[in-house]
Motif scaffolding. Structure first.
Motif, PDB file in Angstrom:
ATOM      1  N   ALA A  54      21.306 -44.409   0.455  1.00  0.00           N
ATOM      2  CA  ALA A  54      21.384 -44.138   1.894  1.00  0.00           C
ATOM      3  C   ALA A  54      21.007 -45.377   2.677  1.00  0.00           C
ATOM      4  N   LEU A  55      21.538 -45.440   3.893  1.00  0.00           N
ATOM      5  CA  LEU A  55      21.243 -46.523   4.818  1.00  0.00           C
ATOM      6  C   LEU A  55      20.323 -45.981   5.907  1.00  0.00           C
ATOM      7  N   ALA A  56      19.171 -46.617   6.096  1.00  0.00           N
ATOM      8  CA  ALA A  56      18.229 -46.208   7.136  1.00  0.00           C
ATOM      9  C   ALA A  56      18.737 -46.702   8.486  1.00  0.00           C
ATOM     10  N   VAL A  57      19.106 -45.773   9.347  1.00  0.00           N
ATOM     11  CA  VAL A  57      19.682 -46.106  10.647  1.00  0.00           C
ATOM     12  C   VAL A  57      18.611 -46.269  11.714  1.00  0.00           C
ATOM     13  N   GLN A  58      17.579 -45.424  11.662  1.00  0.00           N
ATOM     14  CA  GLN A  58      16.547 -45.461  12.700  1.00  0.00           C
ATOM     15  C   GLN A  58      15.221 -45.048  12.101  1.00  0.00           C
ATOM     16  N   VAL A  59      14.128 -45.656  12.615  1.00  0.00           N
ATOM     17  CA  VAL A  59      12.761 -45.341  12.199  1.00  0.00           C
ATOM     18  C   VAL A  59      11.945 -45.075  13.452  1.00  0.00           C
ATOM     19  N   VAL A  60      11.317 -43.896  13.515  1.00  0.00           N
ATOM     20  CA  VAL A  60      10.455 -43.523  14.643  1.00  0.00           C
ATOM     21  C   VAL A  60       9.097 -43.164  14.085  1.00  0.00           C
ATOM     22  N   GLY A  61       8.020 -43.744  14.630  1.00  0.00           N
ATOM     23  CA  GLY A  61       6.668 -43.502  14.152  1.00  0.00           C
ATOM     24  C   GLY A  61       5.801 -42.824  15.179  1.00  0.00           C
ATOM     25  N   SER A  62       4.743 -42.145  14.699  1.00  0.00           N
ATOM     26  CA  SER A  62       3.779 -41.472  15.570  1.00  0.00           C
ATOM     27  C   SER A  62       2.449 -41.398  14.845  1.00  0.00           C
ATOM     28  N   ASN A  63       1.345 -41.390  15.615  1.00  0.00           N
ATOM     29  CA  ASN A  63      -0.005 -41.302  15.055  1.00  0.00           C
ATOM     30  C   ASN A  63      -0.679 -39.972  15.343  1.00  0.00           C
ATOM     31  N   TRP A  64       0.016 -39.044  16.006  1.00  0.00           N
ATOM     32  CA  TRP A  64      -0.618 -37.765  16.359  1.00  0.00           C
ATOM     33  C   TRP A  64       0.193 -36.638  15.751  1.00  0.00           C
ATOM     34  N   PRO A  65      -0.398 -35.723  14.981  1.00  0.00           N
ATOM     35  CA  PRO A  65      -1.832 -35.622  14.718  1.00  0.00           C
ATOM     36  C   PRO A  65      -2.309 -36.530  13.594  1.00  0.00           C
ATOM     37  N   LYS A  66      -1.375 -37.089  12.803  1.00  0.00           N
ATOM     38  CA  LYS A  66      -1.724 -38.065  11.787  1.00  0.00           C
ATOM     39  C   LYS A  66      -0.538 -39.011  11.639  1.00  0.00           C
TER      40      LYS A  66
ATOM     41  N   TYR B 161       6.248 -41.000   9.983  1.00  0.00           N
ATOM     42  CA  TYR B 161       7.490 -41.580  10.480  1.00  0.00           C
ATOM     43  C   TYR B 161       8.598 -40.533  10.361  1.00  0.00           C
ATOM     44  N   THR B 162       9.615 -40.709  11.192  1.00  0.00           N
ATOM     45  CA  THR B 162      10.823 -39.899  11.115  1.00  0.00           C
ATOM     46  C   THR B 162      12.004 -40.836  10.914  1.00  0.00           C
ATOM     47  N   LEU B 163      12.747 -40.635   9.820  1.00  0.00           N
ATOM     48  CA  LEU B 163      13.862 -41.517   9.463  1.00  0.00           C
ATOM     49  C   LEU B 163      15.178 -40.812   9.724  1.00  0.00           C
ATOM     50  N   LEU B 164      16.152 -41.577  10.211  1.00  0.00           N
ATOM     51  CA  LEU B 164      17.542 -41.131  10.301  1.00  0.00           C
ATOM     52  C   LEU B 164      18.318 -41.914   9.258  1.00  0.00           C
ATOM     53  N   ILE B 165      18.817 -41.213   8.237  1.00  0.00           N
ATOM     54  CA  ILE B 165      19.458 -41.873   7.102  1.00  0.00           C
ATOM     55  C   ILE B 165      20.875 -41.337   6.942  1.00  0.00           C
ATOM     56  N   THR B 166      21.786 -42.230   6.498  1.00  0.00           N
ATOM     57  CA  THR B 166      23.193 -41.893   6.280  1.00  0.00           C
ATOM     58  C   THR B 166      23.528 -42.116   4.810  1.00  0.00           C
ATOM     59  N   GLY B 167      24.090 -41.083   4.163  1.00  0.00           N
ATOM     60  CA  GLY B 167      24.431 -41.175   2.753  1.00  0.00           C
ATOM     61  C   GLY B 167      25.621 -42.075   2.493  1.00  0.00           C
ATOM     62  N   LEU B 168      25.521 -42.884   1.423  1.00  0.00           N
ATOM     63  CA  LEU B 168      26.601 -43.816   1.067  1.00  0.00           C
ATOM     64  C   LEU B 168      27.338 -43.370  -0.190  1.00  0.00           C
ATOM     65  N   CYS B 169      26.605 -43.194  -1.291  1.00  0.00           N
ATOM     66  CA  CYS B 169      27.253 -42.844  -2.556  1.00  0.00           C
ATOM     67  C   CYS B 169      26.213 -42.246  -3.492  1.00  0.00           C
ATOM     68  N   ARG B 170      26.683 -41.680  -4.617  1.00  0.00           N
ATOM     69  CA  ARG B 170      25.790 -41.141  -5.645  1.00  0.00           C
ATOM     70  C   ARG B 170      25.343 -42.252  -6.583  1.00  0.00           C
ATOM     71  N   PHE B 171      24.155 -42.058  -7.162  1.00  0.00           N
ATOM     72  CA  PHE B 171      23.699 -42.968  -8.212  1.00  0.00           C
ATOM     73  C   PHE B 171      22.885 -42.167  -9.222  1.00  0.00           C
ATOM     74  N   GLN B 172      22.718 -42.752 -10.385  1.00  0.00           N
ATOM     75  CA  GLN B 172      21.951 -42.125 -11.459  1.00  0.00           C
ATOM     76  C   GLN B 172      20.784 -43.024 -11.822  1.00  0.00           C
ATOM     77  N   ILE B 173      19.600 -42.422 -11.985  1.00  0.00           N
ATOM     78  CA  ILE B 173      18.412 -43.199 -12.353  1.00  0.00           C
ATOM     79  C   ILE B 173      18.498 -43.563 -13.833  1.00  0.00           C
TER      80      ILE B 173
END
Length: 723
Positions: free
Chosen positions: A83-95, A98-110
């Protein structure tokens, strides 16, 4: 045809473990990052990386959700999505999270996990080819009958939606322009499917197997849409039938042309009014008065001021519920359950209401008792009156008496005065439309008194069961039966209620709530009400009981729960701001600058998510983490604690005792401090004390002097009492 340029993902990928959903190639997903491994990955690769490859992650669906503080790496799913990380949003409240917006590209195998800390990195093998797809006509040659069947169901599903919506129209065009190899993953991420079904599609590496597994999902969605459209069609046919009947009824009441109606409008109204008087069920005395007034009205010119007064009087007489009443629901068990659900504690008050219902069930002609709930503000006196009406199945009407200083508000004005009108009792009966409602006389202890008379004296007839069956309003000038009305009065204190009025009522004391009762009331009633009023859900905010206890003890000091309700409202408003800011950031994603290839895959999912699309297409983003309100969040929202001085801290000092002061607002506690010093044996008192408090202090020093030998007090000396 343009040349094919295959794109290869890195052979080593950092792994992002998600438990909120399954990301498929070609789809976009929003996920929360709060575990230690995922936080370290975001900070090291996304926030510090500058190249395109540093923003490519390996997304592994991780179910079930492991503990966030687990030290060992949980078992990993064999197949994931690059996946490609499109956007990253962070916050410190209540702890921190981060919130990530990700777009899928292709399948892979570990292939092999290379390291686990600080975040997992694995050697991967790419399963799908990332390249510029050939044209639609060329791609259809090798797919065969299975692809055509899938395409037919996909087109049928999209055409069942509202094609006037731009996102749906765009999705229809994408079915023809995109290669069919990409359609199973894209449509699976759009339609309503479970995470287990998406995981099966992710594991389907073979394209033929992927088509076979996706077709039943499309058929299920199509059948659901057909059933929903059939239900909506029946409802629309019923609405059209009702709308077609209404104009016919309206037209049949018009006695001619519009010009004829304008000429005869007043005469027709008088005739209609006379018919209503003849067919009404008012008593004989009232009927004679109305017949007399309608005869005067016929002879009266319309230009006379008395014409409008007489007509208004007759319209009020025919609108009053002389014999119209509701049937009481006398089910004691159902009433007990309803009272317990609406109000916590208040056992004495609920017991008295059930006693009234039981007697009413045994004897139907019981005259309504006059109950008076006396207690501090915010304990639920008014809401109990509303619950009593709901229990009986009666209409409810509230009359606010605070500051009323004119008896005409109760008895009405005589019709000889300009602008005369009936009193609040008769006006309330006209409003509810029945003669046996529940009337709540609110704040009866705050009645005033002026040159226009004493409203408390006017209430004597209203609240006397032996007299109110023949109540006469000055405006009506005929008797009206109030014996079937259930009157409930509320007051903060009985000290300001005249004795004669107090004698008419049955006093029921409503005490304040304890801390334990306030906690139960907050979580049963106040918090759900505030969440509904502020558009929040329990998935967006959580207020534990320990936080509620902190609000009660440190930010409120009252007998009721009104201040507690306001504090909870302030917390919900602060959380609503956070939630609205998060939604505003999500709305800006459609305007962010992306590469051409990334934007194509992202908008396939994002544009297919309008609110107007049918509810059966579950296009909502995964839910975000709820905001937990703890003591630190309380300080940020409500400020420093207002009542942080504990009683134990004051009582630890010698010579300090607790005194209780009575007030109409529920009372207060005060600390009495006594200091002994050298002197001539005199007593010094400070503070604004009443005579009773002064006598108590002198009595205490006299007792010490009389028992000095018994307790070996050789020198009483001087005393100073601080209050």
């Amino acid at each position: 045809m343009s040349s094919v340029n295959p794109i290869q993902i890195p052979s080593r990928l950092p792994l992002l473990l998600t438990h909120e959903g399954v990301l498929l190639p070609g789809s976009t997903m929003r996920t929360s990052v709060d575990s230690a491994r995922n936080l370290q990955l975001v900070r090291s690769r996304l926030l510090k990386g500058t190249s395109l490859q540093s923003t490519i992650l390996g997304v592994i669906p991780n179910t079930p959700d492991p503990p966030s503080d687990a030290q060992d790496l949980p078992p990993l799913h064999r197949i994931g999505t690059a996946a490609l990380a499109v956007q990253v949003v962070g916050s410190n409240w209540p702890k921190p999270h981060y919130t990530l917006l990700i777009t899928g590209l292709c399948r892979f195998q570990i292939v092999q996990v290379l390291k686990e800390k600080p975040y997992p990195v694995a050697e991967v093998e790419q399963l799908d080819r990332l390249e510029e797809f050939p044209s639609a006509s060329d791609s259809r040659e090798g797919l065969g009958e299975l692809s055509e069947q899938f395409y037919k169901y996909a087109v049928q599903l999209v055409e069942m939606l509202d094609m006037s919506v731009p996102a749906v129209a765009k999705l229809r065009r994408l079915l023809d322009s995109l290669p069919r190899e990409a359609l199973p993953d894209i449509l699976t991420s759009i339609i309503r499917t479970s995470n287990k079904e998406k995981l099966q599609i992710l594991d389907a590496v073979s394209l033929e197997e992927r088509f076979k597994m996706t077709i039943p999902l499309l058929v299920r969605q199509i059948e659901g849409l057909k059933l929903l459209q059939k239900t909506r069609k029946h409802k629309q046919d019923d609405d059209k039938r009702v709308v077609a009947i209404r104009p016919v009824r309206r037209i049949t009441h018009i006695p001619g042309t519009l010009e004829d109606e304008d000429e005869k409008e007043d005469n027709d109204d008088i005739v209609m009014l006379e018919k209503k008087i003849q067919t009404s069920s008012m008593p004989e005395q009232a009927h004679r008065v109305c017949v007399k007034e309608i005869r005067r009205l016929k002879k009266m010119p319309q230009s006379m001021p008395e014409y409008a007064l007489t007509r208004n009087y007759l319209e009020l007489m025919v609108e009053l519920p002389w014999n119209k009443s509701t049937t009481d629901r006398l089910d004691i068990r159902a009433a007990r359950i309803l009272l317990d659900n609406d109000h916590y504690a208040m056992e004495k008050l609920k017991k008295r209401v059930l006693e009234y219902l039981a007697v009413r069930q045994l004897r139907h002609n019981l005259k309504g008792p006059i109950l008076c709930f006396v207690g501090p503000p915010g304990v639920g006196k008014t809401s109990v009156g509303r619950s009593v009406a709901k229990t009986l199945g009666r209409e409810f009407h509230r009359i606010a008496l605070g500051g009323v200083c004119d008896q005409s508000d109760i008895r009405g004005h005589r019709r000889t005065y300009v602008g005369s009108m009936p009193g609040r009792i008769i006006n309330g009966l006209k409003t509810v439309g029945v003669n046996n409602p529940v009337f709540l006389l609110d704040e009866v202890d705050k009645l005033g008194k002026s040159l226009q008379g004493d409203p408390a004296a006017a209430l004597l007839e209203v609240l006397d069961p032996e007299q109110n069956h023949n109540f006469t309003d000055h405006y009506l000038n005929v008797a009206f039966d109030l014996s079937q009305v259930l009157f409930i009065a509320t007051a903060n204190t009985t000290a300001t209620i005249p004795p004669a009025l107090l004698d008419r009522m049955e006093i029921i004391q409503v005490p304040g709530y304890t801390q334990e009762e306030k906690i139960e009331i907050a979580h049963r009633h106040l918090i759900p009400k505030q969440l509904e009023q502020h558009g929040l859900t329990p998935q967006q905010i959580q207020i534990p009981q320990i936080t509620t206890l902190d609000i009660i003890t440190r930010y409120t000091r009252e007998a009721g729960v009104r201040s507690l309700d306001r504090r909870l409202g302030a917390i919900c408003r602060a959380v609503a701001v956070k939630v609205a800011e998060g939604q505003h950031k999500e709305a800006k994603l459609d305007h962010s600058d992306m590469t051409e290839g990334e934007g194509c895959r992202e908008h396939i999912l994002e544009d297919a998510k309008p609110e107007s699309v049918d509810d059966t297409t579950d296009l909502a983003l995964p839910p975000e983490m709820p905001i937990l309100i703890d003591f630190h969040a309380l300080k940020d929202i409500l400020g420093p604690p207002m009542y942080d001085m504990e009683v134990s801290e004051r009582l630890s000092q010698p010579g300090v005792a607790i005194g209780l002061a009575w007030t109409p607002l529920g009372g207060e506690i005060m600390f009495v401090e006594a200091s002994r010093m050298d002197g001539e044996g005199q007593l010094t008192l400070t503070g604004q004390l009443g005579d009773v408090m002064k006598e108590s202090a002198h009595l205490a020093i006299s007792w010490l002097r009389s028992n000095a030998k018994k307790y070996h007090l050789t020198n009483v000396g001087g005393w100073c009492v601080l209050m």
